[in-house]
Design a protein around this motif. Structure first.
Motif, mmCIF file in Angstrom:
data_model
loop_
_atom_site.group_PDB
_atom_site.id
_atom_site.type_symbol
_atom_site.label_atom_id
_atom_site.label_comp_id
_atom_site.label_asym_id
_atom_site.label_seq_id
_atom_site.Cartn_x
_atom_site.Cartn_y
_atom_site.Cartn_z
ATOM 1 N N MET A 215 4.935 3.546 -7.545
ATOM 2 C CA MET A 215 5.022 2.636 -6.411
ATOM 3 C C MET A 215 5.908 3.345 -5.252
ATOM 4 O O MET A 215 5.888 2.906 -4.180
ATOM 5 C CB MET A 215 5.336 1.185 -6.890
ATOM 6 C CG MET A 215 4.459 0.658 -7.952
ATOM 7 S SD MET A 215 2.648 0.548 -7.038
ATOM 8 C CE MET A 215 3.202 -0.709 -5.570
ATOM 9 N N ARG A 216 7.039 4.146 -6.026
ATOM 10 C CA ARG A 216 8.044 4.537 -4.792
ATOM 11 C C ARG A 216 7.803 6.060 -4.844
ATOM 12 O O ARG A 216 9.023 6.814 -4.509
ATOM 13 C CB ARG A 216 9.245 4.033 -5.449
ATOM 14 C CG ARG A 216 9.574 2.333 -5.550
ATOM 15 C CD ARG A 216 9.619 1.793 -4.298
ATOM 16 N NE ARG A 216 9.672 0.391 -4.291
ATOM 17 C CZ ARG A 216 8.483 -0.253 -4.192
ATOM 18 N NH1 ARG A 216 7.226 0.216 -3.839
ATOM 19 N NH2 ARG A 216 8.626 -1.746 -4.338
ATOM 20 N N THR B 201 3.982 -5.171 -9.559
ATOM 21 C CA THR B 201 4.139 -4.414 -8.361
ATOM 22 C C THR B 201 3.603 -5.082 -7.014
ATOM 23 O O THR B 201 2.565 -4.781 -6.395
ATOM 24 C CB THR B 201 3.020 -3.241 -8.413
ATOM 25 O OG1 THR B 201 1.757 -3.615 -8.934
ATOM 26 C CG2 THR B 201 3.602 -2.226 -9.669
ATOM 27 N N LEU C 119 5.609 2.898 -13.363
ATOM 28 C CA LEU C 119 5.123 2.122 -12.094
ATOM 29 C C LEU C 119 6.361 2.332 -10.957
ATOM 30 O O LEU C 119 5.596 2.498 -9.941
ATOM 31 C CB LEU C 119 5.016 0.652 -12.461
ATOM 32 C CG LEU C 119 4.192 0.122 -13.645
ATOM 33 C CD1 LEU C 119 4.216 -1.491 -13.688
ATOM 34 C CD2 LEU C 119 2.675 0.448 -12.949
ATOM 35 N N LEU C 120 7.479 2.407 -11.515
ATOM 36 C CA LEU C 120 8.564 2.647 -10.607
ATOM 37 C C LEU C 120 8.075 4.194 -9.824
ATOM 38 O O LEU C 120 8.068 4.116 -8.527
ATOM 39 C CB LEU C 120 10.007 2.838 -11.313
ATOM 40 C CG LEU C 120 11.135 3.211 -10.271
ATOM 41 C CD1 LEU C 120 11.250 2.121 -8.929
ATOM 42 C CD2 LEU C 120 12.323 3.405 -11.085
ATOM 43 N N GLU D 191 -0.702 -5.858 -11.365
ATOM 44 C CA GLU D 191 -0.590 -6.220 -10.165
ATOM 45 C C GLU D 191 0.543 -7.184 -9.791
ATOM 46 O O GLU D 191 1.323 -7.233 -8.843
ATOM 47 C CB GLU D 191 -1.809 -7.244 -9.810
ATOM 48 C CG GLU D 191 -2.392 -6.886 -8.450
ATOM 49 C CD GLU D 191 -3.702 -7.701 -7.872
ATOM 50 O OE1 GLU D 191 -4.655 -7.235 -8.953
ATOM 51 O OE2 GLU D 191 -3.807 -8.483 -7.364
ATOM 52 N N LEU E 159 11.537 -1.184 -8.060
ATOM 53 C CA LEU E 159 10.425 -1.491 -8.209
ATOM 54 C C LEU E 159 10.343 -2.910 -7.520
ATOM 55 O O LEU E 159 9.313 -2.853 -6.803
ATOM 56 C CB LEU E 159 10.076 -1.415 -9.510
ATOM 57 C CG LEU E 159 8.490 -1.908 -9.911
ATOM 58 C CD1 LEU E 159 7.562 -0.970 -9.212
ATOM 59 C CD2 LEU E 159 8.181 -1.901 -11.533
#
Ligand code: ZN
Ligand code: ZN
Length: 246
Positions: free
Chosen positions: A116-117, A43, A112-113, A40, A83
């Protein structure tokens, strides 16, 4: 940076969170190295970003011509996805991942990149993903090239070919950190070449690095790839580092 003890613990017990050290956290998609609380923190809610360099800008600011960070610079790439900004938890996680024995934390940051994107990355329908090659001095002291790990993770998740051999370093630049921000563009000029340029004609390429500061390295990569016939070059990095001499 983590002590040798924690680095060894990462290697032996990969279920330990690579940021806070919490043991036995639930391992999520992609063998994530971080616990839910740290994910959390890594991001945060996306802010309004400069379309040209991904620096955070005011909520209502327009960035068609760039922002205060990039307006005066000639940047050869078309856009940047990141990110987050290089501070707080992301800065801490990135530094630890870069110097870890294991590539798992770096791969998790790449995951995560990608997650999230996802919208921005899918939207451009890239043909090829190309990591920035390491400086020869970095190869001597690091266990892996962070850019190549992130690029491979993005490639797997976006189902695009990752090409680690396309870009090669052809001149011995000084490490970017050791030269002033203004000299970084000159320092990078002529430092990269495309190994087999004829194969990328008309392609949309995603250049990947761990961080973007002045943009000099990624801009040089985009210049080389466009000269070889690439149709467009975008950039994906884990974090955007602001340089205050802009
Ligand atoms: Zn944690
Ligand atoms: Zn900008």
């Amino acid at each position: 940076m983590k002590s040798a003890f924690w680095q060894l613990a990462d290697l032996l017990f990969p279920s330990r969170c690579a940021l806070c050290g919490m043991a036995d956290h639930a391992v999520s998609d992609g063998g994530n190295a971080y616990c839910p609380d740290c994910i959390e923190k890594l991001t945060p809610v996306p802010r309004n970003r400069c379309q040209r360099c991904a620096a955070e800008i005011g909520p209502y600011a327009s960035s068609k011509e760039g922002c205060v960070q990039c307006r005066k610079r000639t940047l050869r790439f078309n856009s940047v996805v990141c990110l987050g900004m290089y501070d707080g938890a992301l800065q801490k996680a990135l530094l630890a991942a870069k110097w870890s024995f294991s590539a798992v934390p770096m791969r998790s940051l790449g995951a995560l990149l990608a997650t999230m994107r996802a919208a921005e990355l899918h939207d451009k329908a890239f043909d090829r993903i190309v990591p920035i090659p390491q400086h020869w001095r970095q190869r001597l002291v690091r266990n892996f090239n962070p850019a190549a790990i992130v690029a491979a993770e993005l490639a797997t998740r976006l189902n695009i070919n990752c090409d680690v051999h396309l870009l090669k370093r052809i001149s011995r630049t000084r490490p970017q950190k050791r030269v002033s921000v203004k000299q970084r563009f000159e320092n990078q000029a002529g430092s990269l070449a495309a190994t087999y340029p004829h194969t990328i004609r008309g392609e949309r390429i995603l250049i990947v690095d761990d961080v973007l500061t002045t943009g000099a390295t990624c801009s040089e990569a985009a210049k080389v790839l466009k000269a070889a016939g690439a149709k467009s070059c975008s950039v994906a990095v884990l974090a955007r580092v602001l340089d205050h001499s802009a």
